[in-house]
Design a protein around this motif. Structure first.
Motif, PDB file in Angstrom:
ATOM      1  N   ALA A   1       0.770  -1.053  -0.146  1.00  0.00           N
ATOM      2  CA  ALA A   1       0.145   0.058  -0.102  1.00  0.00           C
ATOM      3  C   ALA A   1       0.850   1.182   0.014  1.00  0.00           C
ATOM      4  CB  ALA A   1      -0.740  -0.293   1.364  1.00  0.00           C
ATOM      5  N   THR A   2       0.204   2.338   0.007  1.00  0.00           N
ATOM      6  CA  THR A   2       0.638   3.815  -0.238  1.00  0.00           C
ATOM      7  C   THR A   2       1.708   3.902   0.933  1.00  0.00           C
ATOM      8  OG1 THR A   2       0.478   5.915  -0.830  1.00  0.00           O
ATOM      9  CG2 THR A   2      -1.015   5.123   0.786  1.00  0.00           C
ATOM     10  N   LEU A   3       2.819   4.789   0.850  1.00  0.00           N
ATOM     11  CA  LEU A   3       3.984   4.816   1.952  1.00  0.00           C
ATOM     12  C   LEU A   3       3.970   6.457   1.712  1.00  0.00           C
ATOM     13  CD1 LEU A   3       6.374   1.950   1.317  1.00  0.00           C
ATOM     14  CD2 LEU A   3       4.838   2.318   3.363  1.00  0.00           C
ATOM     15  N   PRO A   4       4.552   6.940   3.088  1.00  0.00           N
ATOM     16  CA  PRO A   4       4.714   8.438   3.198  1.00  0.00           C
ATOM     17  C   PRO A   4       5.796   8.681   2.031  1.00  0.00           C
ATOM     18  CG  PRO A   4       4.629   7.071   5.361  1.00  0.00           C
ATOM     19  CD  PRO A   4       4.793   5.875   4.150  1.00  0.00           C
ATOM     20  N   GLU A   5       5.363   9.586   1.393  1.00  0.00           N
ATOM     21  CA  GLU A   5       6.256  10.301   0.410  1.00  0.00           C
ATOM     22  C   GLU A   5       7.711  10.767   1.031  1.00  0.00           C
ATOM     23  OE1 GLU A   5       4.618  12.626  -2.677  1.00  0.00           O
ATOM     24  OE2 GLU A   5       6.498  13.578  -3.098  1.00  0.00           O
ATOM     25  N   PRO A   6       7.828  11.254   2.140  1.00  0.00           N
ATOM     26  CA  PRO A   6       9.210  11.661   2.820  1.00  0.00           C
ATOM     27  C   PRO A   6       9.960  10.408   3.042  1.00  0.00           C
ATOM     28  CG  PRO A   6       7.175  12.848   3.731  1.00  0.00           C
ATOM     29  CD  PRO A   6       6.697  11.978   3.034  1.00  0.00           C
TER      30      PRO A   6
ATOM     31  N   GLU B   1      13.942   5.016  -9.382  1.00  0.00           N
ATOM     32  CA  GLU B   1      12.573   4.422  -9.546  1.00  0.00           C
ATOM     33  C   GLU B   1      11.643   4.636  -8.258  1.00  0.00           C
ATOM     34  OE1 GLU B   1      13.087   1.636 -13.336  1.00  0.00           O
ATOM     35  OE2 GLU B   1      13.153   0.880 -11.309  1.00  0.00           O
ATOM     36  N   MET B   2      12.225   4.949  -7.072  1.00  0.00           N
ATOM     37  CA  MET B   2      11.604   4.898  -5.834  1.00  0.00           C
ATOM     38  C   MET B   2      10.226   5.586  -5.559  1.00  0.00           C
ATOM     39  SD  MET B   2      11.857   3.473  -3.103  1.00  0.00           S
ATOM     40  CE  MET B   2      13.478   2.832  -3.013  1.00  0.00           C
ATOM     41  N   LEU B   3      10.165   6.506  -6.426  1.00  0.00           N
ATOM     42  CA  LEU B   3       8.851   7.180  -6.350  1.00  0.00           C
ATOM     43  C   LEU B   3       7.775   6.916  -7.273  1.00  0.00           C
ATOM     44  CD1 LEU B   3      10.574   9.267  -4.324  1.00  0.00           C
ATOM     45  CD2 LEU B   3       8.588  10.540  -4.295  1.00  0.00           C
ATOM     46  N   ASP B   4       8.362   6.316  -8.542  1.00  0.00           N
ATOM     47  CA  ASP B   4       7.699   6.272  -9.618  1.00  0.00           C
ATOM     48  C   ASP B   4       8.104   5.249 -10.408  1.00  0.00           C
ATOM     49  OD1 ASP B   4       5.911   6.481 -11.769  1.00  0.00           O
ATOM     50  OD2 ASP B   4       6.500   8.506 -12.213  1.00  0.00           O
ATOM     51  N   TRP B   5       7.594   3.788 -10.345  1.00  0.00           N
ATOM     52  CA  TRP B   5       8.080   2.952 -11.229  1.00  0.00           C
ATOM     53  C   TRP B   5       7.349   2.846 -12.561  1.00  0.00           C
ATOM     54  CZ3 TRP B   5       6.078  -1.143 -14.013  1.00  0.00           C
ATOM     55  CH2 TRP B   5       7.142  -2.238 -14.284  1.00  0.00           C
ATOM     56  N   GLY B   6       8.146   3.127 -13.558  1.00  0.00           N
ATOM     57  CA  GLY B   6       7.592   3.075 -15.081  1.00  0.00           C
ATOM     58  C   GLY B   6       6.454   3.790 -15.288  1.00  0.00           C
ATOM     59  N   GLY B   7       6.351   4.970 -14.759  1.00  0.00           N
ATOM     60  CA  GLY B   7       4.978   5.942 -15.068  1.00  0.00           C
ATOM     61  C   GLY B   7       3.901   5.624 -14.280  1.00  0.00           C
ATOM     62  N   SER B   8       4.040   4.523 -13.441  1.00  0.00           N
ATOM     63  CA  SER B   8       2.911   3.894 -12.820  1.00  0.00           C
ATOM     64  C   SER B   8       2.487   5.025 -11.737  1.00  0.00           C
ATOM     65  CB  SER B   8       3.179   3.021 -12.000  1.00  0.00           C
ATOM     66  OG  SER B   8       3.961   2.818 -10.902  1.00  0.00           O
TER      67      SER B   8
ATOM     68  N   MET C   1       3.558   4.992  -8.638  1.00  0.00           N
ATOM     69  CA  MET C   1       3.822   4.156  -7.344  1.00  0.00           C
ATOM     70  C   MET C   1       5.199   3.702  -7.391  1.00  0.00           C
ATOM     71  SD  MET C   1       0.562   1.575  -7.391  1.00  0.00           S
ATOM     72  CE  MET C   1       0.772   1.268  -9.249  1.00  0.00           C
ATOM     73  N   SER C   2       5.686   3.664  -6.031  1.00  0.00           N
ATOM     74  CA  SER C   2       6.799   2.959  -5.807  1.00  0.00           C
ATOM     75  C   SER C   2       6.557   1.349  -6.024  1.00  0.00           C
ATOM     76  CB  SER C   2       7.353   3.256  -4.434  1.00  0.00           C
ATOM     77  OG  SER C   2       8.388   2.386  -4.085  1.00  0.00           O
ATOM     78  N   VAL C   3       7.607   0.631  -6.108  1.00  0.00           N
ATOM     79  CA  VAL C   3       7.455  -0.875  -6.314  1.00  0.00           C
ATOM     80  C   VAL C   3       6.800  -1.221  -4.784  1.00  0.00           C
ATOM     81  CG1 VAL C   3       8.321  -3.327  -6.633  1.00  0.00           C
ATOM     82  CG2 VAL C   3       8.793  -1.196  -8.199  1.00  0.00           C
ATOM     83  N   MET C   4       7.117  -0.627  -3.927  1.00  0.00           N
ATOM     84  CA  MET C   4       6.784  -0.985  -2.430  1.00  0.00           C
ATOM     85  C   MET C   4       5.268  -1.123  -2.384  1.00  0.00           C
ATOM     86  SD  MET C   4       9.528   0.373   0.322  1.00  0.00           S
ATOM     87  CE  MET C   4      11.225   0.762  -0.413  1.00  0.00           C
TER      88      MET C   4
ATOM     89  N   ASN D   1       0.487 -16.147  -0.646  1.00  0.00           N
ATOM     90  CA  ASN D   1       0.289 -15.028   0.266  1.00  0.00           C
ATOM     91  C   ASN D   1       1.262 -13.740  -0.312  1.00  0.00           C
ATOM     92  OD1 ASN D   1       3.248 -16.112   0.688  1.00  0.00           O
ATOM     93  ND2 ASN D   1       2.857 -15.946   2.991  1.00  0.00           N
ATOM     94  N   THR D   2       1.236 -12.622   0.354  1.00  0.00           N
ATOM     95  CA  THR D   2       1.793 -11.666  -0.147  1.00  0.00           C
ATOM     96  C   THR D   2       3.309 -11.823  -0.344  1.00  0.00           C
ATOM     97  OG1 THR D   2      -0.039 -10.235   0.663  1.00  0.00           O
ATOM     98  CG2 THR D   2       2.130  -9.233  -0.394  1.00  0.00           C
ATOM     99  N   PRO D   3       3.969 -12.059  -1.649  1.00  0.00           N
ATOM    100  CA  PRO D   3       5.366 -12.071  -1.601  1.00  0.00           C
ATOM    101  C   PRO D   3       6.190 -10.885  -1.144  1.00  0.00           C
ATOM    102  CG  PRO D   3       4.601 -11.863  -3.675  1.00  0.00           C
ATOM    103  CD  PRO D   3       3.293 -11.883  -2.907  1.00  0.00           C
ATOM    104  N   PRO D   4       7.401 -11.166  -0.808  1.00  0.00           N
ATOM    105  CA  PRO D   4       8.276  -9.833  -0.527  1.00  0.00           C
ATOM    106  C   PRO D   4       8.354  -9.365  -1.973  1.00  0.00           C
ATOM    107  CG  PRO D   4       9.465 -11.798  -0.773  1.00  0.00           C
ATOM    108  CD  PRO D   4       8.083 -12.342  -0.930  1.00  0.00           C
ATOM    109  N   THR D   5       7.602  -8.392  -2.390  1.00  0.00           N
ATOM    110  CA  THR D   5       7.566  -7.729  -3.741  1.00  0.00           C
ATOM    111  C   THR D   5       8.726  -6.703  -3.914  1.00  0.00           C
ATOM    112  OG1 THR D   5       6.139  -5.971  -2.755  1.00  0.00           O
ATOM    113  CG2 THR D   5       5.118  -7.892  -3.821  1.00  0.00           C
ATOM    114  N   PHE D   6       9.196  -6.222  -3.015  1.00  0.00           N
ATOM    115  CA  PHE D   6      10.252  -5.230  -3.318  1.00  0.00           C
ATOM    116  C   PHE D   6      11.674  -6.186  -3.578  1.00  0.00           C
ATOM    117  CE2 PHE D   6      13.658  -1.892  -2.288  1.00  0.00           C
ATOM    118  CZ  PHE D   6      13.230  -1.120  -3.245  1.00  0.00           C
ATOM    119  N   ALA D   7      11.788  -7.085  -2.733  1.00  0.00           N
ATOM    120  CA  ALA D   7      13.105  -7.970  -2.800  1.00  0.00           C
ATOM    121  C   ALA D   7      12.904  -8.616  -4.244  1.00  0.00           C
ATOM    122  CB  ALA D   7      13.142  -8.811  -1.693  1.00  0.00           C
TER     123      ALA D   7
END
Lengths: 362, 362
Positions: free
Chosen positions: A14-19, B27-34, B36-39, B234-240
């Motif tokens: 889910a969304t995380l704090p931007e800072p 890509e931390m704040l915006d992955w591929g124009g989505s 969203m962060s991947v997290m 279950n939810t996988p470790p997506t960022f990893a």
């Protein structure tokens, strides 16, 4: 750049704090002058140990976790804990589960591998059932305090006066509000809602519940072993712990409505939920079906009365910068997850969009 | 900025390719124009599914994993797998373990919770033992193909000609060299050596070994369940998984000595290890005690013959930009882990430092 980010209503991850995201990006190649990314640090080195200790201390502080509860950083998520809890606490005996929705139902099914499980009460996914049939010789009672899929939340924890420990699966509202520890023996939750990346599971366990694991409990998931090793019996999900620690610092510094920290976060969550439920209730076009007394502050499932409009709703919402509103596949409709990191402006934007959509299609 | 990063010899979590870290930061704040962060992405959304599918495809390609092997993205690390493997494969019957060092010894101990475990052969941590006493009715044979602590590596996999599946714990050399799948039934490894952040476990399992789990196996760790759900029970470790996917792309593009991809990585690993062992063997000041035929390319434990110089060695190494060289607490001395992401220049810098240190203190 802040204004350009869309609002992300994903139920988790889910969304995380931007800072927090900005700090993670800034420290990616060199944390604190160490010359290493946090991903590259030995979990036994002084740098990472300082990160993990600060994260635990801040979490303990935020949730006022008493000294006789251990905080464990684990892996496997809520579904993993559905087995790990009975492996550690059931003693192969009796477990009572109160079913309030999809997650508690899954927990009951999994615990049957290890214990004599009784469904003490079963709700319809829209309310918390009354008249629990609890056994005084149960090893523990399990409840899911926020049903992510159904949108049902306990606003008060049950008070079990017979000494049977209460286990709460609080994955999807952990850190959104205080926890009354006097009523809880063990609490667990995945991080990927209010806390950080998926792959980190938080467990809070009262000291006297350690040391009860079945012989078949994997050592890596034995709470006593994990507690004795300060969550480093095996390599913990270090990067996720680091991100969670930054989120804890963000919550501590959070200010809203004259409040600070968790109280401020909770107040904003109350206000966000009130805004969205009021809009739903005022409309004949949308509906939420959960009894008002147990509506979730975190996960708001709702339906368009004309389901043929579901796809246009999602398409137009996305175009308006409102992401991941599709409801869970087992329920259908829509779901807005409005976790800690969702700003009030995100809910306002959603409500405005919904009203506009209704005006055009209603 | 590249030149300013120190060389990090941590045994894991371990150094990662700098281009990968830079891309993760960017890509931390915006992955591929989505937006969203991947997290922040739902693991069931099309964005993350595209990330996970690419990661699996690239890994399958790099290691030439045959179509009848499933690749699972799991949680719990190698120590978790020490229980998860026998829960899935032992059928409660016989398991033979070849002990070559600390990790295989731990695996044998944990498997005893679930099976009749026999140590088929036991080495002294410096060589691979001969004369394995294998039982033809064993459910599987377990070996650790690279002992991270002892620095012992299998350079050829054993060929079991009696149809008993071979299970390899390849955590600390996974993706450093090809795997001869014709000899392997199941392979597992934590990501935090050559692949990505801690908290992701890779499992490769041959189709015919699915469906054998004991009833007490937690559903979240049942290979058949995980395989059927494409690692999303279950939810996988997506960022990893995302970071691992970037590492896979980095390996595919890696060029060295006229080679490309995994062959290039392997050649550089051979050259790095040769350089370091040659320096150790040429010195009367340092020593590595592992038999040359099974010395690890990844983890090089070594000792200063005068142990009073250990602390000055570590202090001066750190000042020279050579980090995390301290040996494992159970072995003492030093250990240089020289995983895929360690450049040749890092090993050259270490050798130069060692020679200089010897000249000043020898």
């Amino acid at each position: 750049m802040t204004a350009a980010r869309p609002f992300n209503f994903s139920a988790g991850p889910a969304t995380l704090p931007e800072p927090v995201l900005r700090q993670v990006a800034a420290e990616m190649l060199d944390w604190g002058g160490s010359g290493m990314s946090v991903m590259e640090m030995s979990h036994r080195g002084k740098e990472f140990i300082s990160i993990a200790e600060a994260a635990e201390r801040d979490l303990r502080d935020l949730l006022a976790v008493p000294a006789n509860y251990r905080i464990l950083f684990m892996q496997g998520g809520g579904l993993g804990e559905n087995a790990i809890v009975p492996l550690n606490l059931s003693r192969g005996g009796k477990v009572d589960v109160v079913v309030t929705g999809s997650w508690s139902r899954k927990s009951a099914a999994e615990a049957r591998r290890y214990a004599d499980v009784q469904v003490a009460a079963e709700g319809n996914g829209r309310e918390i059932p009354r008249d629990w049939q609890l056994r005084s010789d149960a090893s523990y009672v399990h409840v899911c305090t926020n049903e992510t899929i159904d949108g049902v939340e306990f606003h008060d924890l049950p008070h079990l006066d017979n000494g049977v420990p209460l286990v709460i699966d609080c994955s999807s509202h952990l850190l959104s509000r205080p926890i009354d520890w006097s009523r809880v023996g063990l609490a667990f939750g995945g991080a990927q809602k209010n806390i950080g990346p998926a792959g980190l599971t938080l467990v809070f366990v009262r000291d006297d519940l350690l040391g009860r694991a079945l012989d078949i409990c994997p050592t890596a998931f034995n709470y006593e072993t994990v507690a004795a090793a300060q969550s480093m019996y095996n390599t913990p999900p270090t990067f996720a712990i680091y991100v969670a620690g930054l989120v804890f610092q963000w919550v501590k510094q959070f200010a809203y409505a004259g409040k600070q920290g968790l109280a401020a976060i909770e107040q904003r969550n109350i206000d966000k939920a009130a805004l969205l439920y009021a809009a739903l209730d005022a409309s004949g076009f949308y509906e939420n079906r959960v009894q008002p007394s147990c509506r979730s502050r975190m996960n708001v499932p709702f339906f368009l009365k004309d389901e043929r409009l579901n796809e246009p709703f999602l398409t137009e919402a996305k175009a308006a910068g409102l992401l991941q509103l599709k409801g869970h596949k087992t329920v259908g409709g829509m779901r807005a997850s409005i976790y800690n990191a969702m700003p009030l402006e995100g809910v306002q934007a959603l409500v405005t969009f919904m009203q506009d959509f209704e005006a055009r299609h209603g």
